[in-house]
Design a protein around this motif. Structure first.
Motif, PDB file in Angstrom:
ATOM      1  N   ASP A  10       7.774   8.315 -14.100  1.00 45.39           N
ATOM      2  CA  ASP A  10       6.544   7.990 -14.822  1.00 45.39           C
ATOM      3  C   ASP A  10       6.900   7.862 -16.307  1.00 45.39           C
ATOM      4  O   ASP A  10       7.108   8.852 -16.997  1.00 45.39           O
ATOM      5  N   MET A  11       6.985   6.635 -16.779  1.00 48.28           N
ATOM      6  CA  MET A  11       7.414   6.389 -18.159  1.00 48.28           C
ATOM      7  C   MET A  11       6.382   6.841 -19.190  1.00 48.28           C
ATOM      8  O   MET A  11       6.710   6.999 -20.361  1.00 48.28           O
ATOM      9  N   TYR A  24       7.929   3.556 -12.614  1.00 46.17           N
ATOM     10  CA  TYR A  24       9.097   2.785 -12.198  1.00 46.17           C
ATOM     11  C   TYR A  24       9.594   3.325 -10.864  1.00 46.17           C
ATOM     12  O   TYR A  24      10.031   4.465 -10.775  1.00 46.17           O
ATOM     13  N   THR A  25       9.510   2.509  -9.838  1.00 49.08           N
ATOM     14  CA  THR A  25       9.957   2.895  -8.507  1.00 49.08           C
ATOM     15  C   THR A  25      11.459   2.656  -8.372  1.00 49.08           C
ATOM     16  O   THR A  25      12.104   2.112  -9.266  1.00 49.08           O
ATOM     17  N   LYS A  26      11.979   3.029  -7.220  1.00 46.00           N
ATOM     18  CA  LYS A  26      13.415   2.888  -6.970  1.00 46.00           C
ATOM     19  C   LYS A  26      13.846   1.425  -7.065  1.00 46.00           C
ATOM     20  O   LYS A  26      14.885   1.111  -7.655  1.00 46.00           O
ATOM     21  N   ASP A  27      13.043   0.520  -6.516  1.00 47.69           N
ATOM     22  CA  ASP A  27      13.398  -0.901  -6.560  1.00 47.69           C
ATOM     23  C   ASP A  27      13.436  -1.430  -7.987  1.00 47.69           C
ATOM     24  O   ASP A  27      14.330  -2.199  -8.347  1.00 47.69           O
ATOM     25  N   TYR A  73       0.153  -3.750 -19.180  1.00 41.35           N
ATOM     26  CA  TYR A  73      -1.297  -3.843 -19.258  1.00 41.35           C
ATOM     27  C   TYR A  73      -2.021  -2.784 -18.436  1.00 41.35           C
ATOM     28  O   TYR A  73      -3.200  -2.564 -18.633  1.00 41.35           O
ATOM     29  N   SER A  74      -1.326  -2.151 -17.490  1.00 39.02           N
ATOM     30  CA  SER A  74      -1.995  -1.134 -16.682  1.00 39.02           C
ATOM     31  C   SER A  74      -1.104   0.098 -16.572  1.00 39.02           C
ATOM     32  O   SER A  74       0.118   0.024 -16.715  1.00 39.02           O
ATOM     33  N   ARG A  75      -1.729   1.233 -16.285  1.00 47.54           N
ATOM     34  CA  ARG A  75      -0.989   2.485 -16.181  1.00 47.54           C
ATOM     35  C   ARG A  75      -0.034   2.465 -14.988  1.00 47.54           C
ATOM     36  O   ARG A  75       1.027   3.074 -15.035  1.00 47.54           O
TER      37      ARG A  75
END
Length: 132
Positions: free
Chosen positions: A86-87, A123-126, A116-118
């Motif tokens: 979670d950046m 950032y997922t693994k992909d 533009y959105s939360r």
């Protein structure tokens, strides 16, 4: 009365011939210095992520922004079935990189985080694997 005016004019004229400090971003890009800690990326080995799901990175993360769920393949080797960062919570301290025993995660030189959105800040693994 005239001397302070001349002194101020001298300072103004001297600044006119100096190199500007500001960059015209985004047309001019800043030089990223070595050791800069930007966005995270997962390293790849043999066409899959090097992460062995040891849970050291979420353990040392002071912001608790890393989520790892382990999976097991046919050879009973552990891998990260789910890896998210979670950046919006990350403080870019780099402890996750230092703690990783298999060098599976690194910090890139990318610094542009605008979205533009939360949901786009998770950032997922992909997404972490596609960063160079």
């Amino acid at each position: 009365m005239i001397m302070p005016l001349i002194k101020g004019l001298q300072i103004t004229i001297s600044h006119m011939f100096k190199k500007p400090v500001t960059l015209q971003y985004p047309t001019e890009r800043p030089d990223v210095k070595p050791g800069f800690r930007g966005l995270h990326a997962l390293n790849v080995s043999h066409d899959k992520a090097k992460c062995v799901a040891c849970y050291l990175c979420p353990t040392v993360c002071p912001a608790k922004c890393i989520t790892v769920e382990a999976g097991e393949d046919a050879n009973h080797d552990k891998y990260a079935a789910k890896y998210e960062i979670d950046m919006l919570r990350c403080i870019f301290c780099g402890y996750c990189v230092e703690a990783c025993p298999v060098d599976a995660i690194r910090m890139t030189e990318q610094f542009e985080l605008a979205n533009y959105s939360r949901a786009d800040f998770t950032y997922t693994k992909d997404r972490l694997l596609e960063k160079k």
